[in-house]
Design a protein around this motif. Structure first.
Motif, mmCIF file in Angstrom:
data_model
loop_
_atom_site.group_PDB
_atom_site.id
_atom_site.type_symbol
_atom_site.label_atom_id
_atom_site.label_comp_id
_atom_site.label_asym_id
_atom_site.label_seq_id
_atom_site.Cartn_x
_atom_site.Cartn_y
_atom_site.Cartn_z
ATOM 1 N N GLY A 156 13.769 -50.824 57.191
ATOM 2 C CA GLY A 156 15.041 -51.084 57.857
ATOM 3 C C GLY A 156 15.126 -52.503 58.383
ATOM 4 O O GLY A 156 14.220 -53.318 58.213
ATOM 5 N N MET A 157 16.234 -52.818 59.034
ATOM 6 C CA MET A 157 16.449 -54.143 59.595
ATOM 7 C C MET A 157 15.549 -54.333 60.818
ATOM 8 O O MET A 157 15.369 -53.436 61.634
ATOM 9 N N ARG A 158 14.986 -55.539 60.918
ATOM 10 C CA ARG A 158 14.125 -55.855 62.045
ATOM 11 C C ARG A 158 14.075 -57.371 62.217
ATOM 12 O O ARG A 158 14.498 -58.125 61.333
ATOM 13 N N ASN A 159 13.542 -57.808 63.337
ATOM 14 C CA ASN A 159 13.316 -59.232 63.571
ATOM 15 C C ASN A 159 12.038 -59.631 62.845
ATOM 16 O O ASN A 159 10.953 -59.175 63.199
ATOM 17 N N HIS A 160 12.184 -60.458 61.811
ATOM 18 C CA HIS A 160 11.022 -60.820 60.993
ATOM 19 C C HIS A 160 9.985 -61.549 61.851
ATOM 20 O O HIS A 160 10.310 -62.515 62.542
ATOM 21 N N PRO A 161 8.701 -61.105 61.824
ATOM 22 C CA PRO A 161 7.691 -61.718 62.706
ATOM 23 C C PRO A 161 7.375 -63.159 62.361
ATOM 24 O O PRO A 161 6.855 -63.891 63.195
ATOM 25 N N ILE A 162 7.670 -63.606 61.131
ATOM 26 C CA ILE A 162 7.382 -64.984 60.733
ATOM 27 C C ILE A 162 8.659 -65.804 60.647
ATOM 28 O O ILE A 162 8.727 -66.935 61.135
ATOM 29 N N LEU A 163 9.712 -65.242 60.016
ATOM 30 C CA LEU A 163 10.969 -65.977 59.886
ATOM 31 C C LEU A 163 11.690 -66.106 61.229
ATOM 32 O O LEU A 163 12.476 -67.032 61.425
ATOM 33 N N GLY A 164 11.440 -65.153 62.135
ATOM 34 C CA GLY A 164 12.059 -65.213 63.445
ATOM 35 C C GLY A 164 13.533 -64.865 63.445
ATOM 36 O O GLY A 164 14.263 -65.301 64.339
ATOM 37 N N LYS A 165 14.010 -64.108 62.467
ATOM 38 C CA LYS A 165 15.407 -63.702 62.417
ATOM 39 C C LYS A 165 15.509 -62.315 61.814
ATOM 40 O O LYS A 165 14.555 -61.814 61.209
ATOM 41 N N MET A 166 16.678 -61.695 61.988
ATOM 42 C CA MET A 166 16.876 -60.339 61.477
ATOM 43 C C MET A 166 16.858 -60.346 59.948
ATOM 44 O O MET A 166 17.509 -61.180 59.311
ATOM 45 N N ALA A 167 16.088 -59.443 59.377
ATOM 46 C CA ALA A 167 15.981 -59.323 57.923
ATOM 47 C C ALA A 167 15.590 -57.897 57.580
ATOM 48 O O ALA A 167 15.040 -57.166 58.414
ATOM 49 N N LEU A 168 15.900 -57.510 56.361
ATOM 50 C CA LEU A 168 15.554 -56.161 55.914
ATOM 51 C C LEU A 168 14.055 -56.063 55.667
ATOM 52 O O LEU A 168 13.482 -56.878 54.950
ATOM 53 N N HIS A 169 13.449 -55.077 56.288
ATOM 54 C CA HIS A 169 12.047 -54.758 55.970
ATOM 55 C C HIS A 169 12.089 -53.702 54.879
ATOM 56 O O HIS A 169 12.404 -52.545 55.124
ATOM 57 N N GLY A 170 11.788 -54.117 53.644
ATOM 58 C CA GLY A 170 12.008 -53.268 52.485
ATOM 59 C C GLY A 170 10.954 -52.223 52.222
ATOM 60 O O GLY A 170 10.961 -51.597 51.161
ATOM 61 N N GLY A 171 10.026 -52.025 53.148
ATOM 62 C CA GLY A 171 8.987 -51.022 52.951
ATOM 63 C C GLY A 171 8.459 -50.545 54.281
ATOM 64 O O GLY A 171 9.140 -50.622 55.310
ATOM 65 N N ALA A 172 7.233 -50.040 54.261
ATOM 66 C CA ALA A 172 6.564 -49.585 55.476
ATOM 67 C C ALA A 172 5.239 -50.316 55.601
ATOM 68 O O ALA A 172 4.541 -50.531 54.613
ATOM 69 N N ASP A 173 4.911 -50.731 56.827
ATOM 70 C CA ASP A 173 3.622 -51.359 57.103
ATOM 71 C C ASP A 173 2.671 -50.300 57.633
ATOM 72 O O ASP A 173 3.004 -49.570 58.579
ATOM 73 N N LEU A 174 1.486 -50.235 57.038
ATOM 74 C CA LEU A 174 0.478 -49.265 57.446
ATOM 75 C C LEU A 174 -0.722 -50.013 58.011
ATOM 76 O O LEU A 174 -1.204 -50.972 57.397
ATOM 77 N N ARG A 175 -1.183 -49.576 59.178
ATOM 78 C CA ARG A 175 -2.334 -50.219 59.807
ATOM 79 C C ARG A 175 -3.569 -50.032 58.931
ATOM 80 O O ARG A 175 -3.890 -48.919 58.504
ATOM 81 N N ALA A 176 -4.260 -51.149 58.634
ATOM 82 C CA ALA A 176 -5.447 -51.088 57.780
ATOM 83 C C ALA A 176 -6.272 -52.346 57.981
ATOM 84 O O ALA A 176 -5.753 -53.455 57.859
ATOM 85 N N ALA A 177 -7.544 -52.165 58.291
ATOM 86 C CA ALA A 177 -8.444 -53.308 58.403
ATOM 87 C C ALA A 177 -8.673 -53.907 57.025
ATOM 88 O O ALA A 177 -8.482 -53.234 55.996
ATOM 89 N N VAL A 178 -9.083 -55.167 56.995
ATOM 90 C CA VAL A 178 -9.356 -55.830 55.720
ATOM 91 C C VAL A 178 -10.441 -55.064 54.966
ATOM 92 O O VAL A 178 -11.484 -54.737 55.526
#
Length: 316
Positions: A156-178
């Motif tokens: 969904g739409m969110r404030n992009h952590p790098i771009l610093g502006k609202m943008a569509l997050h086209g997927g899901a982020d899953l917590r995972a160590a390297v």
């Protein structure tokens, strides 16, 4: 020739006499010459070192000027790099917007079902056999791509952590160590495995049946190569922090006909939670897909014999 000299030193207490032989005289003369030579050598050494120090000071000045020029050039290059990065980020955001607009075009031309279509008109899950359900669960992305999954950022739409502006997050982020193993969520062929220019860093793109695609981004390493065939549950790579990423995690996307879909219902879809996908994802003609799976896969032997060329009974 005299072989010795007498030296007399007189003071108030009396006179003292010293005898200086020819050998001692020569020794003193040689010692004087040695001292003079040492003095002259020291003077010449100091003069040489002073000249060398002046040369080194000049070289240091030249190196400092060169270093300043390198720093200035580096500043210019960093500025150009930042401009290029911002340009790439703008293009990534533009591609996301274009992807969303494609969904609207699909709806207008009838590629997606309308919201007023009831669930029972699209797919009657009760009429499906166990084999049909198993085929759908293995051919269409289902389940989580990690053994221990925790969603940190949803679709969904969110404030992009790098771009610093609202943008569509086209997927899901899953917590995972390297280095966390990442698994395929359906049978597929590997369309892409390697570094990308879309901000996903090192990624794997799987092409599934019926127009579905899954993307696994920010990987540290891919365990497959383009053209490989994988089964659901096969290892395809390891999570990382590559690309436009602020911390180690896995970016997971589900796409259908080049349109991003919310991956949440697909990840929650399982044998025990079979209806969740069809009640929450209404942009796919599930009934048409299920009918395709019901079609027999084997052609009757009689039809194959009809397709065989007829040969004469005897050969010439």
């Amino acid at each position: 020739m005299r072989d010795h000299y007498r030296i007399t030193i007189t003071n108030y207490s009396g006179a003292k006499h010293y005898t200086l032989t020819q050998l001692m005289r020569r020794f003193l003369a040689g010692f004087g010459v040695f001292l003079g030579t040492c003095f002259l050598g020291g003077f010449l050494a100091i003069l040489f070192l002073s000249t060398r120090l002046a040369t080194l000071n000049g070289e240091v000045t030249d190196l400092q000027q060169y270093q300043a020029a390198i720093k200035k050039e580096n500043t210019v290059l960093l500025s150009e790099q930042q401009q290029l990065k911002e340009s790439v980020e703008e293009k990534v955001a533009a591609l996301s917007i274009i992807s969303d607009e494609l969904g609207s075009i699909e709806t207008m031309i009838g590629l997606t079902p309308g919201p007023d279509v009831a669930l029972y008109e699209r797919l009657d899950t009760a009429s499906q056999t166990a084999s049909e359900k198993h085929a759908m669960l293995s051919a269409i992305p289902s389940g989580y791509p990690l053994a221990d999954a925790h969603v940190t950022s949803r679709y969904g739409m969110r404030n992009h952590p790098i771009l610093g502006k609202m943008a569509l997050h086209g997927g899901a982020d899953l917590r995972a160590a390297v280095g966390t193993p990442v698994y395929a969520t359906a049978d597929a062929v590997v369309e892409l495995a390697g570094q990308s220019n879309s901000g996903f860093g090192r990624m794997v793109k799987l092409s599934h049946n019926f127009g579905f695609v899954t993307i696994f981004g920010h990987l540290s390493k891919a365990a497959v190569a383009s053209g490989d065939y994988v089964r659901q549950g096969d290892l395809i790579g390891y999570s990382g922090n590559t690309g436009l990423s602020t911390a180690p995690h896995l970016h997971y996307e589900v796409r259908y006909l080049h349109r991003r879909l919310a991956p949440g219902p697909f990840m929650e879809w399982s044998w025990g939670n079979y209806d969740v996908l069809f009640t929450r994802e209404e942009q796919i003609k599930w009934d048409s897909l299920a009918k395709t799976l019901r079609k027999p896969t084997a052609v009757p032997e009689r039809q194959w014999s009809q397709l065989a060329p007829r040969l004469p009974a005897t050969s010439s």
